[in-house]
Design an enzyme around this catalytic site. Structure first.
Site, PDB file in Angstrom:
ATOM      1  N   ARG A  86       0.854  -1.204   0.000  1.00 18.89           N
ATOM      2  CA  ARG A  86       0.000   0.000   0.000  1.00 18.89           C
ATOM      3  C   ARG A  86       0.891   1.256   0.000  1.00 18.89           C
ATOM      4  O   ARG A  86       0.606   2.212   0.684  1.00 18.89           O
ATOM      5  CB  ARG A  86      -0.935   0.003   1.209  1.00 18.89           C
ATOM      6  CG  ARG A  86      -2.263   0.681   0.925  1.00 18.89           C
ATOM      7  CD  ARG A  86      -3.065   0.998   2.170  1.00 18.89           C
ATOM      8  NE  ARG A  86      -4.386   1.486   1.802  1.00 18.89           N
ATOM      9  CZ  ARG A  86      -5.136   2.276   2.550  1.00 18.89           C
ATOM     10  NH1 ARG A  86      -4.713   2.671   3.730  1.00 18.89           N
ATOM     11  NH2 ARG A  86      -6.313   2.665   2.137  1.00 18.89           N
ATOM     12  N   LYS A 137      -9.364   6.292  15.613  1.00 18.48           N
ATOM     13  CA  LYS A 137      -9.333   5.016  14.896  1.00 18.48           C
ATOM     14  C   LYS A 137      -7.862   4.764  14.580  1.00 18.48           C
ATOM     15  O   LYS A 137      -7.270   5.468  13.755  1.00 18.48           O
ATOM     16  CB  LYS A 137     -10.173   5.114  13.619  1.00 18.48           C
ATOM     17  CG  LYS A 137     -10.181   3.837  12.797  1.00 18.48           C
ATOM     18  CD  LYS A 137     -11.155   3.985  11.629  1.00 18.48           C
ATOM     19  CE  LYS A 137     -11.068   2.843  10.650  1.00 18.48           C
ATOM     20  NZ  LYS A 137     -11.892   3.111   9.443  1.00 18.48           N
ATOM     21  N   ASP A 169      -5.175   2.719  12.968  1.00 15.37           N
ATOM     22  CA  ASP A 169      -5.118   1.741  11.881  1.00 15.37           C
ATOM     23  C   ASP A 169      -3.701   1.189  11.694  1.00 15.37           C
ATOM     24  O   ASP A 169      -2.722   1.780  12.160  1.00 15.37           O
ATOM     25  CB  ASP A 169      -5.585   2.430  10.593  1.00 15.37           C
ATOM     26  CG  ASP A 169      -6.228   1.464   9.612  1.00 15.37           C
ATOM     27  OD1 ASP A 169      -6.041   0.243   9.761  1.00 15.37           O
ATOM     28  OD2 ASP A 169      -6.903   1.947   8.681  1.00 15.37           O
ATOM     29  N   ASP A 207     -13.114  -4.576   6.924  1.00 19.08           N
ATOM     30  CA  ASP A 207     -13.410  -3.559   5.904  1.00 19.08           C
ATOM     31  C   ASP A 207     -14.618  -3.965   5.070  1.00 19.08           C
ATOM     32  O   ASP A 207     -15.108  -3.186   4.263  1.00 19.08           O
ATOM     33  CB  ASP A 207     -12.202  -3.362   4.985  1.00 19.08           C
ATOM     34  CG  ASP A 207     -11.194  -2.403   5.590  1.00 19.08           C
ATOM     35  OD1 ASP A 207     -11.520  -1.760   6.609  1.00 19.08           O
ATOM     36  OD2 ASP A 207     -10.069  -2.308   5.066  1.00 19.08           O
TER      37      ASP A 207
END
Ligand code: GLA
Length: 735
Positions: A444, A477, A479, A549
């Protein structure tokens, strides 16, 4: 709850379970029993079963074929913490290399003491609360290695929490290449093994298979507990169902590389082991050093998988999650990720937030894309400063505007990562996990920060803490979107490189400990590309985890159903998203999406302004419902009723602790013609209470609903659903 220590036996028990170990003449610590509570134990029977002399005498030099001839090899002895090299050729719990390169460990009993105050597991997440802990000390005289085995028993949960603390009491440098948290020798191998497998967007699918000879295991070496499996396993007696059968299960309180497995030996006995993955692991233990294994939680259920989950949920609720959000209502949130992805500006966000506030949402979460110059996933991780092109007045100003709408304000971070296209990388290219001379492998478009470096941890803390303070953040959040590759650190010594994955976790945990301590009002939600790090370790710091997700309602039925094997609804983030669903393309009714999401930490992940008036009205209804019932939905006793893996219907329910209220949900994957409505046997109700179903006004006794079942007519169409609120109207006689 008590821990009784006699000359030969140590017995931990509460009102429902017993865990018994023996100490042989020679100082070997044997495992004798784990299961339903025993009042007493005649060990002859157990020794006979394991082919041991009835005296329990174990000597090192024996005859492999006939123990009566001359002592007995350790090969058949059920042990608490077996090691390799003295005759036990099964997979061991501990391998330590001394300076001469040999790896045999010979641990003998030294002492057993009981403490009311559970000692901290240095730098690691662990269970806490009212309990008693046994500290069992073993020693290898040649290595001068002390091993303290810790066993904690709880009053309210049928669980034993185990860990091991290794101390080098000598002068020579030792290298630990395997140190399990838990080893459990079972008297037979007549079990099914239940583990979880999966992938991104398909997390935690259960896999059940009969045990066979040899080793069967799950493990990861991604640097995270991972999407593909979970640090969990269970042994099920044959025929075990949701409500019947015995289950022995374990879950690791750890978020990095792990191993969980079972070996069936030549005598058809099973050895369960769980702990750090020894692949790629080696830890230098210099004289005077201490090493702690993560904690593993072992549970026993005499009531099938439902009973197993009850115990894990009890541990999570009462002994793992901390802070002001433990046992508290969770805010209903709206997250902008699927609404806008990276493509937003302040005006767009405020418009979504205003509608959210109007319909009764309580928290607005700004997801990825607010920092650096991040218009897609190719840049800026590490540069945690506001992108003024998108938010010209800055984040504090946006936060103020959101708060002025009566909403709390939450923010997405991915603090463990660094983009090669970032100022942080340009300044500190050696701060990522990498190997000099090898090209970095990007995933990513990003790299992983080297959290074994104290200055990186400090930087990470500062970056997040500054934003939390400046912008008055109420929710984070957190991640983590990629796995480890080219595992090397320019900070660690050559002989410490194989410590990196575990040191990374220790670095992460230290930052999380500080942040959660310094910002107690912030609700943290853990996330790793969805549910790629959903484990008891993260739950110790962050009371909820983004489950997946995949927000498709039907897929979520499977994911949440399976996740509930270990984790209660309050641990699972679940959102209503737009249709066609962004992961599957499926169109599902908004009512079903709501019912599925409200069985977790409820929220929305769509642009409410794009909904029709009818849909918006349904949203208002859902929010009113969740506000009225969220304590039961999040903290009630959760029961799985119909499995998505066994038919087209999935059903579950949550029951209040006093059994006076319950919420039931059923989802049907696809419509069929010419069929009777489904009949579902409920669970957890009081048999003598009369329950009124709010939606229909009908009344039934708990006994009827559990023994005959509840007939549930469904609306037409695919992915239809029904939910009922049950209220006890009278309390009958106990049956
Ligand atoms: C991960 C998360 C998503 C979202 C994106 C943002 O994939 O799981 O929910 O936050 O990152 O990049």
């Amino acid at each position: 709850m008590e821990i009784c220590i006699s000359n030969e036996l140590i017995h931990l028990r509460n009102d429902r379970i017993s865990y018994v170990m023996g100490i042989s003449d020679e100082g070997f610590v044997t495992h004798l029993y784990f299961g339903k509570r025993l009042e007493s134990l005649n060990t002859v029977n157990i020794y006979r079963r394991f082919g041991l002399p009835e005296s329990g005498k174990i000597t090192l030099s024996g005859c492999q074929l006939d123990p009566s001839l001359n002592g007995l090899l350790l090969d058949r002895v059920p042990q608490e913490y077996p090691s390799f090299g003295l005759g036990d050729n099964r997979q061991g719990s501990l391998t330590v290399m001394q300076e001469d390169g040999t790896t045999t460990v010979d641990l003998r009993y030294v002492s057993a003491i009981v403490t009311e105050e559970k000692p901290k597991l240095s730098g690691l997440p662990a269970t806490f609360g009212t309990n008693k802990t046994l500290l069992l000390t073993l020693f290898d005289a040649l290595l001068q290695l002390e091993v303290e085995l810790r066993y904690t028993i709880f009053d309210d949960c049928d669980a034993i929490a185990r860990s091991a603390v290794l101390r080098n009491k000598g002068k020579q440098r030792l290298v630990i290449t395997n140190a399990m948290s838990l080893s459990l020798d079972m008297p037979d191998a007549n079990y099914d093994l239940l583990t979880l497998s999966g992938a991104w967007a398909r997390e935690r699918e259960w896999v059940r298979r009969p045990l066979v000879f040899g080793e069967q295991s799950v493990s990861t070496n991604y640097g995270a507990s991972g999407h593909t499996t979970s640090p969990f396993l269970a042994l099920l007696t044959p025929g075990t169902t949701e409500t019947q059968g015995e289950v022995y299960a374990a879950s690791l309180v750890y978020s990095g590389n792990f191993y969980a497995g079972v070996e069936v030996d030549r005598f058809r006995k099973a050895r369960v082991r769980m702990g750090l993955n020894k692949d790629g692991f080696a830890w230098q233990l210099a004289g005077g050093d201490t090493f702690c294994t993560p904690e593993a939680v072992l549970v026993y259920s005499a009531h099938g998988l439902d009973g197993m989950s009850r115990q894990f949920h009890c541990i999570c609720t009462n002994h793992l999650v901390r802070g002001q959000y433990a046992k508290a209502p969770r805010p209903i949130l709206l997250n902008n990720w699927e609404a806008t992805y990276f493509n937003f500006n302040e005006e767009k966000l405020l418009k979504i937030a205003q509608t959210a506030a109007d319909v009764g949402i309580e928290l607005f979460v700004l997801d990825d894309g607010w920092f650096g110059h991040r218009d897609n996933d190719t840049s800026s991780l590490g540069d945690w400063t506001t992108d003024l092109r998108k938010l010209p007045d800055g984040l504090p100003a946006l936060s103020k505007k959101i708060h002025a709408m009566g909403l709390k304000f939450g923010l997405w971070f991915e603090p463990e990562m660094i983009s090669p296209d970032s100022d942080l990388f340009r300044t500190h290219p050696d701060w990522c996990i990498h190997i000099d001379g090898r090209p970095n492998v990007e995933s990513r478009h990003q790299l992983v920060l080297d959290l074994s470096r104290p200055e990186v941890c400090q930087h990470m803390y500062n970056a997040v803490a500054r934003m939390l303070t400046d912008a008055k953040i109420d929710y984070v959040k957190w991640d983590m979107n990629r796995n480890f590759t080219c595992i090397g650190s320019s900070y660690l010594r050559r002989d410490q490189q194989m410590e990196l994955p575990h040191r990374y976790m220790l670095g992460l945990y230290s930052v999380l400990e500080r942040l959660t301590h310094d910002f107690p009002h912030v609700l943290f939600e853990s996330c790793a590309g969805g549910g790629g790090r959903f484990d008891m370790g993260m739950l110790h710091y962050m009371p909820q985890t983004w489950c997946s997700d995949n927000t498709d309602a039907l897929c979520r039925c499977e994911i949440q159903y399976d996740t509930s094997l270990i984790f209660p609804p309050f641990a699972m983030g679940a959102h209503v998203s737009a249709v066609p669903n962004h992961q599957t393309g499926r169109i599902t009714p908004i009512s079903t999406r709501g019912k599925v999401a409200m069985s977790g930490c409820f929220g929305y992940e769509l642009d409410l302004n794009k909904l029709s008036a009818d849909e918006l009205e349904e949203v208002r209804k859902q929010i009113r419902f969740v506000k009225a019932h969220r304590m039961i939905l999040l903290y009630g006793d959760f029961h799985r009723l119909l499995s998505p893996w066994e038919g087209k219907d999935t059903a579950w329910m949550a029951v209040s602790p006093d059994q006076k209220q319950a919420i039931f949900v059923l989802v049907r994957s696809h419509a069929t013609a010419y069929e009777m409505p489904p009949l579902v046997k409920l669970q957890g109700l009081h048999p003598a209470f009369v329950y009124k179903i709010q939606e229909t006004g009908e009344c039934y006794t708990g006994a009827e609903l559990m023994q005959f079942g509840l007939c549930c007519p469904l609306p037409d169409g695919d992915v239809a659903s029904v939910s009922y609120v049950l209220e006890a109207v009278t309390e009958g006689e106990d049956q």
